[in-house]
Motif scaffolding. Structure first.
Motif, PDB file in Angstrom:
ATOM      1  N   GLU A 121       1.307   4.093  -3.395  1.00 42.79           N
ATOM      2  CA  GLU A 121       1.143   5.307  -2.873  1.00 42.79           C
ATOM      3  C   GLU A 121       1.797   6.372  -3.176  1.00 42.79           C
ATOM      4  O   GLU A 121       2.125   7.655  -3.554  1.00 42.79           O
ATOM      5  CB  GLU A 121       0.503   5.432  -1.276  1.00 42.79           C
ATOM      6  N   ARG A 122       3.193   5.951  -3.284  1.00 40.16           N
ATOM      7  CA  ARG A 122       4.099   6.385  -3.618  1.00 40.16           C
ATOM      8  C   ARG A 122       3.892   8.005  -4.996  1.00 40.16           C
ATOM      9  O   ARG A 122       3.352   7.199  -5.889  1.00 40.16           O
ATOM     10  CB  ARG A 122       5.593   5.815  -4.121  1.00 40.16           C
TER      11      ARG A 122
ATOM     12  N   ARG B 192       0.971  -1.194  -0.363  1.00 41.21           N
ATOM     13  CA  ARG B 192      -0.281   0.128   0.028  1.00 41.21           C
ATOM     14  C   ARG B 192       0.769   0.527   0.083  1.00 41.21           C
ATOM     15  O   ARG B 192       0.405   1.930  -1.203  1.00 41.21           O
ATOM     16  CB  ARG B 192      -0.667   0.084   1.026  1.00 41.21           C
ATOM     17  N   GLU B 193       2.350   1.154   1.405  1.00 35.42           N
ATOM     18  CA  GLU B 193       2.955   2.460   0.992  1.00 35.42           C
ATOM     19  C   GLU B 193       3.556   2.551  -0.465  1.00 35.42           C
ATOM     20  O   GLU B 193       3.911   3.790  -0.609  1.00 35.42           O
ATOM     21  CB  GLU B 193       4.220   2.418   2.012  1.00 35.42           C
TER      22      GLU B 193
END
Length: 167
Positions: free
Chosen positions: A166-167, A162-163
């Motif tokens: 999102e970048r 997820r992280e």
């Protein structure tokens, strides 16, 4: 460094279909197809969640795989591995090197536990082709695992995916 269009590959195709979950092993499988310029590099069911964080990281950073790395060294995992989920068993390893802002070099590797990895092929891929297909696989994964009692071996797999997405 800006590469001329004729130096780039003409076809990059990455798809994952037929998603499934092995409840006992706590791994996610898909029918993976990776084709570059007509070369079928992958066309089989594989474990996709072990190497997905590393593949997403390759969108913004250079990556160098190590099939024998510990599970918490997710940055080093091969992008796809054996259906058993163990990269030591069998993995599809790729080195990614960014060549400026718009292109990357994707090198297929045959890793050896002792010694240098053998390069099987190297391809220059426009980031504009690579990025949306890798992101699509990550989104499919996140959608597929929704509602599952899924506990991957690397506990932060979903969080890291997820992280990075999102970048």
């Amino acid at each position: 460094m800006r590469l001329e269009a004729e130096e780039w590959i003409t076809v990059f195709l990455l798809t994952c279909q037929g998603w499934s979950w092995d409840r006992d092993l706590q791994i996610i499988h898909a029918d993976v197809r990776l084709e570059i310029d007509g070369d079928k590099l992958i066309d089989e069911p594989l474990c996709v969640d072990v190497g997905l964080p590393a593949m997403l990281l390759s969108l913004s950073e250079n990556v160098e795989p190590n099939r024998w790395a510990a599970a918490d060294q997710w940055q080093l995992m091969p992008f796809f591995c054996c259906g058993c989920g163990d990269p030591e068993c069998r993995g599809y390893s790729f080195r990614v090197r960014h060549l400026g802002e718009s292109c990357l070099e994707l090198t297929e590797l045959e890793e050896r536990e002792q010694g240098e990895a053998r390069e099987l092929g190297a391809y220059k891929v426009p980031l504009a082709e690579y990025r949306p297909q890798v992101e699509a696989v990550a989104r499919q994964y996140l959608q597929f695992i929704e509602g599952l009692d899924y506990r991957p071996y690397f506990a932060d797999t979903v969080k890291v995916v997820r992280e990075l997405l999102e970048r």
